[in-house]
Motif scaffolding. Structure first.
Motif, PDB file in Angstrom:
ATOM      1  N   THR A  26       0.853  -1.188   0.000  1.00 31.60           N
ATOM      2  CA  THR A  26       0.000   0.000   0.000  1.00 31.60           C
ATOM      3  C   THR A  26       0.889   1.238   0.000  1.00 31.60           C
ATOM      4  O   THR A  26       2.069   1.174   0.376  1.00 31.60           O
ATOM      5  CB  THR A  26      -0.905   0.036   1.235  1.00 31.60           C
ATOM      6  N   PRO A  27       0.373   2.401  -0.389  1.00 27.64           N
ATOM      7  CA  PRO A  27       1.160   3.632  -0.324  1.00 27.64           C
ATOM      8  C   PRO A  27       1.663   3.907   1.091  1.00 27.64           C
ATOM      9  O   PRO A  27       2.783   4.413   1.263  1.00 27.64           O
ATOM     10  CB  PRO A  27       0.172   4.708  -0.787  1.00 27.64           C
ATOM     11  N   GLN A 159       4.852   5.986  -7.503  1.00 26.83           N
ATOM     12  CA  GLN A 159       4.180   5.741  -8.771  1.00 26.83           C
ATOM     13  C   GLN A 159       4.058   4.238  -9.041  1.00 26.83           C
ATOM     14  O   GLN A 159       3.024   3.757  -9.499  1.00 26.83           O
ATOM     15  CB  GLN A 159       4.944   6.414  -9.909  1.00 26.83           C
ATOM     16  N   TRP A 162       1.401   2.862  -6.669  1.00 21.39           N
ATOM     17  CA  TRP A 162       0.061   3.257  -7.135  1.00 21.39           C
ATOM     18  C   TRP A 162      -0.376   2.407  -8.320  1.00 21.39           C
ATOM     19  O   TRP A 162      -1.534   2.001  -8.416  1.00 21.39           O
ATOM     20  CB  TRP A 162       0.054   4.741  -7.524  1.00 21.39           C
ATOM     21  N   ARG A 163       0.576   2.175  -9.236  1.00 21.99           N
ATOM     22  CA  ARG A 163       0.237   1.347 -10.405  1.00 21.99           C
ATOM     23  C   ARG A 163      -0.117  -0.072  -9.986  1.00 21.99           C
ATOM     24  O   ARG A 163      -1.050  -0.669 -10.509  1.00 21.99           O
ATOM     25  CB  ARG A 163       1.410   1.325 -11.380  1.00 21.99           C
ATOM     26  N   ARG A 165      -1.261  -0.978  -7.065  1.00 21.02           N
ATOM     27  CA  ARG A 165      -2.561  -0.932  -6.400  1.00 21.02           C
ATOM     28  C   ARG A 165      -3.684  -0.776  -7.420  1.00 21.02           C
ATOM     29  O   ARG A 165      -4.759  -1.374  -7.286  1.00 21.02           O
ATOM     30  CB  ARG A 165      -2.605   0.234  -5.403  1.00 21.02           C
ATOM     31  N   GLN A 166      -3.406   0.020  -8.468  1.00 16.96           N
ATOM     32  CA  GLN A 166      -4.421   0.204  -9.507  1.00 16.96           C
ATOM     33  C   GLN A 166      -4.708  -1.109 -10.229  1.00 16.96           C
ATOM     34  O   GLN A 166      -5.857  -1.427 -10.528  1.00 16.96           O
ATOM     35  CB  GLN A 166      -3.956   1.263 -10.504  1.00 16.96           C
TER      36      GLN A 166
END
Length: 569
Positions: A26-27, A159, A162-163, A165-166
């Protein structure tokens, strides 16, 4: 300025931060690593990771050391404060005395010197890293240079996280889309379908409120069908409204998704389908489109101001397309159900007609005898004799009965209908389309093998479809556990003439041997609720088309029926 390669502590920090790209789920996991390395490198009074919120465009502290717990309240506009200025200009800043720097905005106590570096990912500024110390002249140019390297690596790592997680989120959304898609395509009652679609949209997006409206193109109106979570008062209040008075109007006109970032402003007060009392702020209207026509709108409302990401938009558009197809499936299913009901009603009416005709025919014979015998009596009475009047009444009633019998027999004849040239394979394809969902429910694989050459017949489309539907329904009754139903079209030569032959083959239980010879007789049935007229009607229709039907094969492995119709060149 000290080169990066000559500072082993910075190199170690960069290495540890880079590892977070693969280890962080996670972030927040990445934030912790980044702040820990800042703490190890600088031993600061405070440090923070500030990121630009895409929905508000404010610079918010996402994770920090030495800041109070109410971090969301510390959001500032990019360009304000030292961190904001670094995020706005994309340039690092060193301030060794914040009390003399007009750019400084005080957020916490005890800060005297500060450095800040912009965080840039994919050529776009996403935020800033800042480190604070509690004494003047707390940082050097080398410290600032090292922070720039840390900020660059942190941006790359975030980044990547996030990718990742996306991708996980998109995978989860895809699975959810498949699940809800399977759920909605199995709904054949239209109002139940709309309720399921609205609930599924809420489940997919986690929105505060979801509504579904249908569009009436002729009347230029939209009608609110469902609201989730349920709000009967709002549902009753909105009802049918003109497109010009609807939030959905823009999506209907453009046939595209339309985003409304803030529906709480006065501009939206006159739109009747905006839920002003539901504490919602942003909305995404997604059109349900089938064959280029808008049939409805799915509205997703969020409680807080929200900018819908492309992934959310694509998910909702795919879902809306599924909902539109499901609506057409439900309509087709309704047509099939109504066709079956009309077929059963037609059978009952035909039964009544045949019974009436048979009874009338049986009455006509003795009535003719009575009429002949009465005439042969040659009864002659004087005008004054009451029996003369009785004789006249009897003759009139016999004529009246004969007239009634003639009318019943005439009424019992089947109408010829309008005959036109039809491509039999097109007609079969239309019929298969009507029953495909019923076949799916019954786990029957319906196959159609068209003729290698154009097979045209002269006939009444409705009657020929009645023949096909009757035979398909009979075949499904023979396959209660599912199976394969195959319709094959051939053009055959019989005694120097061309005929169109249809072979309807099932994998059912077959026809009992004692019934095969009489299968097309009236009132012969093997079903408890049957009328025994289905196949007799089929044969009568085909004979009125100068065709015929026969059983070519039957066993415990299935039955094959053969329809023959004249070929039209």
């Amino acid at each position: 300025m000290q080169r990066l390669s000559e500072n082993p502590n910075t190199l170690l920090a960069l290495y540890r931060i880079s590892q977070a790209a693969s280890s962080a789920n996670t972030p927040r996991d990445a934030y912790i690593v980044i702040i820990e390395e800042l703490q190890r490198l600088y031993d600061p009074h405070a440090a923070a990771i500030c990121l630009i919120n895409p929905n508000t465009s404010l610079l918010e502290i996402d994770y920090a050391l030495g800041y109070p717990p109410n971090l969301p309240e510390l959001a500032i506009h990019p360009g304000k404060g030292i961190s904001g200025r670094a995020a706005f200009n994309g340039e690092p800043i060193l301030c060794n005395d914040v009390e003399t720097d007009p750019r400084y905005v005080k957020l916490i106590e005890g800060v005297r010197s500060k450095i800040a570096a912009p965080m840039i990912a994919g050529g776009q500024i996403i935020g800033a890293l800042n480190v604070d110390r509690d004494h003047v002249d707390g940082f050097t140019e080398d410290d600032l240079d090292n922070l720039v390297h840390i900020a660059n690596e942190a941006s790359r790592v975030l980044q990547s996280v996030w990718r990742k997680r996306q991708l996980v989120m998109q995978s989860s959304q895809l699975n959810a889309l498949i699940e809800v898609g399977q759920s909605i395509v199995s709904k054949f009652e239209i109002q139940s379908l709309w309720q399921t679609v609205t609930e599924a949209a809420h489940q997919l997006t986690g929105a505060g409120l979801c509504t579904l409206q249908l569009y009436e193109s002729k009347e230029k109106k939209v009608s609110l069908q469902t609201v989730f979570p349920e709000n009967l008062e709002f549902l009753d209040m909105v009802g049918d409204i003109a497109v010009t008075e609807s939030l959905a109007g823009s999506a209907i006109r453009t046939k595209r998704q339309v985003e409304f970032s803030n529906i709480t402003t006065p501009d939206y007060r006159d739109l009747h389908d905006v839920p002003h009392d539901s504490e919602v702020t942003s909305c995404l209207s997604t059109p349900m489109i089938y064959e280029g026509k808008v049939i409805g709108i799915i509205n997703v409302f969020t409680r807080e101001r929200h900018r819908f990401a492309n992934s959310e938009r694509r998910l909702l558009q795919a879902f809306a397309s599924l909902a539109a197809v499901a609506a057409q499936n439900a309509e087709l299913y309704s047509r099939v159900f109504n066709s079956e009901e009309r077929l059963r009603k037609s059978e009952r009416l035909t039964t009544l007609g045949l019974l009436s005709a048979e009874i009338a025919h049986e009455i006509r014979n003795p009535l003719t005898v009575i009429k002949l015998l009465f005439s042969s009596l040659d009864l002659q009475y004087p005008e004054s004799d009451p029996r003369n009047k009785d004789k006249q009444v009897i003759r009139e009633k016999i004529d009246h009965l004969e007239e009634i019998v003639s009318k019943v027999l005439s009424f019992g004849k089947a109408p010829e209908g309008i005959f036109t040239h039809w491509d039999i394979d097109d007609l079969i394809a239309d019929t298969c389309l009507l029953v495909r969902h019923k076949m799916g429910q019954l786990k029957i694989d319906l196959r159609h093998h068209a003729s290698s050459r154009k097979a045209r017949v002269n006939g009444n489309k409705g009657q020929l479809q009645q023949v096909l539907l009757n035979l398909i329904i009979n075949a499904t009754d023979a396959m209660p556990k599912g199976g394969i139903l195959t319709i094959t079209t051939k053009v055959e030569q019989i005694e120097r003439r061309s005929v169109v032959a249809l072979y309807i083959e099932d994998t059912g239980s077959g026809i009992p041997e004692n019934l095969v010879a009489r299968i097309f007789d009236s009132f012969l049935t093997g079903k408890a609720e049957g009328t025994g007229l289905g196949l007799s009607i089929v044969k009568r229709i085909l004979r009125s088309h100068h065709g015929d039907i026969s059983v070519t094969d039957t066993s415990e492995h299935g039955t094959t029926m053969r329809i023959e119709l004249p070929f039209v060149r």
